[in-house]
Enzyme design. Sequence first.
Site, PDB file in Angstrom:
ATOM      1  N   THR A   1       0.839  -1.194   0.000  1.00  0.00           N
ATOM      2  CA  THR A   1       0.000   0.000   0.000  1.00  0.00           C
ATOM      3  C   THR A   1       0.874   1.245   0.000  1.00  0.00           C
ATOM      4  O   THR A   1       2.089   1.170  -0.198  1.00  0.00           O
ATOM      5  CB  THR A   1      -1.017  -0.048   1.169  1.00  0.00           C
ATOM      6  OG1 THR A   1      -1.917   1.061   1.027  1.00  0.00           O
ATOM      7  CG2 THR A   1      -0.354   0.021   2.536  1.00  0.00           C
TER       8      THR A   1
ATOM      9  N   LYS B   1       3.277   1.504  -3.946  1.00  0.00           N
ATOM     10  CA  LYS B   1       2.634   0.732  -5.016  1.00  0.00           C
ATOM     11  C   LYS B   1       3.371   0.799  -6.356  1.00  0.00           C
ATOM     12  O   LYS B   1       3.282  -0.133  -7.138  1.00  0.00           O
ATOM     13  CB  LYS B   1       1.180   1.172  -5.209  1.00  0.00           C
ATOM     14  CG  LYS B   1       0.264   0.699  -4.084  1.00  0.00           C
ATOM     15  CD  LYS B   1      -1.185   1.028  -4.390  1.00  0.00           C
ATOM     16  CE  LYS B   1      -2.091   0.625  -3.242  1.00  0.00           C
ATOM     17  NZ  LYS B   1      -3.512   0.760  -3.568  1.00  0.00           N
TER      18      LYS B   1
ATOM     19  N   ASN C   1      -0.482  -3.799  -6.043  1.00  0.00           N
ATOM     20  CA  ASN C   1      -0.868  -3.876  -4.627  1.00  0.00           C
ATOM     21  C   ASN C   1      -0.807  -5.308  -4.086  1.00  0.00           C
ATOM     22  O   ASN C   1      -1.088  -5.535  -2.925  1.00  0.00           O
ATOM     23  CB  ASN C   1      -2.269  -3.292  -4.390  1.00  0.00           C
ATOM     24  CG  ASN C   1      -3.349  -4.254  -4.817  1.00  0.00           C
ATOM     25  OD1 ASN C   1      -3.224  -4.911  -5.846  1.00  0.00           O
ATOM     26  ND2 ASN C   1      -4.390  -4.376  -4.028  1.00  0.00           N
TER      27      ASN C   1
ATOM     28  N   ASP D   1      -6.821  -3.859  -7.018  1.00  0.00           N
ATOM     29  CA  ASP D   1      -7.741  -2.752  -6.696  1.00  0.00           C
ATOM     30  C   ASP D   1      -8.798  -2.592  -7.784  1.00  0.00           C
ATOM     31  O   ASP D   1      -9.990  -2.466  -7.495  1.00  0.00           O
ATOM     32  CB  ASP D   1      -6.973  -1.428  -6.569  1.00  0.00           C
ATOM     33  CG  ASP D   1      -6.118  -1.374  -5.316  1.00  0.00           C
ATOM     34  OD1 ASP D   1      -6.505  -1.955  -4.294  1.00  0.00           O
ATOM     35  OD2 ASP D   1      -5.038  -0.738  -5.370  1.00  0.00           O
TER      36      ASP D   1
ATOM     37  N   GLY E   1     -12.782  13.029 -11.494  1.00  0.00           N
ATOM     38  CA  GLY E   1     -11.399  13.029 -11.025  1.00  0.00           C
ATOM     39  C   GLY E   1     -10.426  12.621 -12.109  1.00  0.00           C
ATOM     40  O   GLY E   1     -10.813  12.010 -13.117  1.00  0.00           O
TER      41      GLY E   1
ATOM     42  N   ALA F   1      -6.327   7.507  -8.426  1.00  0.00           N
ATOM     43  CA  ALA F   1      -7.440   6.565  -8.374  1.00  0.00           C
ATOM     44  C   ALA F   1      -8.260   6.629  -9.670  1.00  0.00           C
ATOM     45  O   ALA F   1      -8.577   5.599 -10.267  1.00  0.00           O
ATOM     46  CB  ALA F   1      -8.328   6.875  -7.172  1.00  0.00           C
TER      47      ALA F   1
ATOM     48  N   TYR G   1     -15.144   5.178   1.339  1.00  0.00           N
ATOM     49  CA  TYR G   1     -16.023   4.444   2.267  1.00  0.00           C
ATOM     50  C   TYR G   1     -15.998   5.040   3.677  1.00  0.00           C
ATOM     51  O   TYR G   1     -16.691   4.538   4.560  1.00  0.00           O
ATOM     52  CB  TYR G   1     -15.686   2.943   2.298  1.00  0.00           C
ATOM     53  CG  TYR G   1     -14.250   2.627   2.606  1.00  0.00           C
ATOM     54  CD1 TYR G   1     -13.345   2.434   1.575  1.00  0.00           C
ATOM     55  CD2 TYR G   1     -13.807   2.532   3.913  1.00  0.00           C
ATOM     56  CE1 TYR G   1     -12.021   2.153   1.840  1.00  0.00           C
ATOM     57  CE2 TYR G   1     -12.485   2.258   4.191  1.00  0.00           C
ATOM     58  CZ  TYR G   1     -11.593   2.068   3.149  1.00  0.00           C
ATOM     59  OH  TYR G   1     -10.279   1.802   3.419  1.00  0.00           O
TER      60      TYR G   1
END
Length: 289
Positions: free
Chosen positions: A66, A70, A91, A106, A130, A134, A228
């Site tokens: 993590t 990565k 990951n 992921d 975005g 990510a 989350y």
Amino acid sequence: MIDGHTRTCGLMGNPVEHTMSPLIHNTLAQKLSHNLVYVPFKVEEGKILSAVKGAAALNLLGLNVTVPYKSQVMEGLVQVDGLAEKIGAVNTLVRTEGGFKGYNTDMPGLYRAMSSEGIRLEGENVILLGAGGAARAVAFLCADKGAAGVYMLNRSMEKARAVASEVNHKTGRECIYPMTLSDYWKLPEGKHLAIQATSVGLYPDVDRAVIEDGDFYRRIHTGYDLIYRPSTTRFMELVRKAGGQAYHGLKMLLYQGIIAYELWNGVSVSGELALEVYEVLKEKMNIKE
Ligand code: ATR
């Protein structure tokens, strides 16, 4: 019971104190009666490559990686899976002859989480909020899974342009369209899937969404937030207020772990077992929905 046959897996990163991965993997091992333990390994700056060597020497079964390692970790691997190579982030490390092979679970985790809710990417127009790390990975996933078009909306148009052109180039598909946040009125007619991959709304900044305008949310039938914490984001509230379905990112976290566990142990985890582990995870995190 830990004994002479116990296999060890773990997480390398820094920090690692808040990780949920030990809970996911140790619950899976317990439910599947595997003699396996999963532990956190805090790796100090500059030590990731020696940590990988040490892990191989210690015959560890598998590792997760993590923040912040990565991409750095890739240098220490004997092989890297195609999707992980394109994304540029690994990951999960899996033992092979002579060292570790790197995977990215992921994005397959996000895909399996969405599939488990009946959400499809194939042939769909996707609104992607975005253009950071990510979002870039999500863009690769969408291109890989055959999304018809991915409308990448970002505050910085320059960044969206750069990411879109990289993903289009590397996947050989011209399907990522960069846009600024205020240009959402140019989106194709109808309602679409939207994936929220900015950091806006992340704890403790919980009362903001990257776009607030109700007119934007009327274009969304399903909203998937990678966040989350909190488990109901402002983005999710706005999607629901406009009549859409909304999901948080905890199942993505669950499935990235499950896919790693499957790779290490050569098993497949059933949907029912996945949901049992999900309940354990939600209870531990005090998440109701
Ligand atoms: P991650 O690894 O979580 O993707 P990142 O690479 O720093 O993190 O990307 C953060 C994303 O959130 C970017 O898309 C960023 O937009 P910019 O590229 O314009 O910076 C977006 N973001 C962060 N804060 C924002 C804000 N206050 N308003 C709009 N977008 C924001």
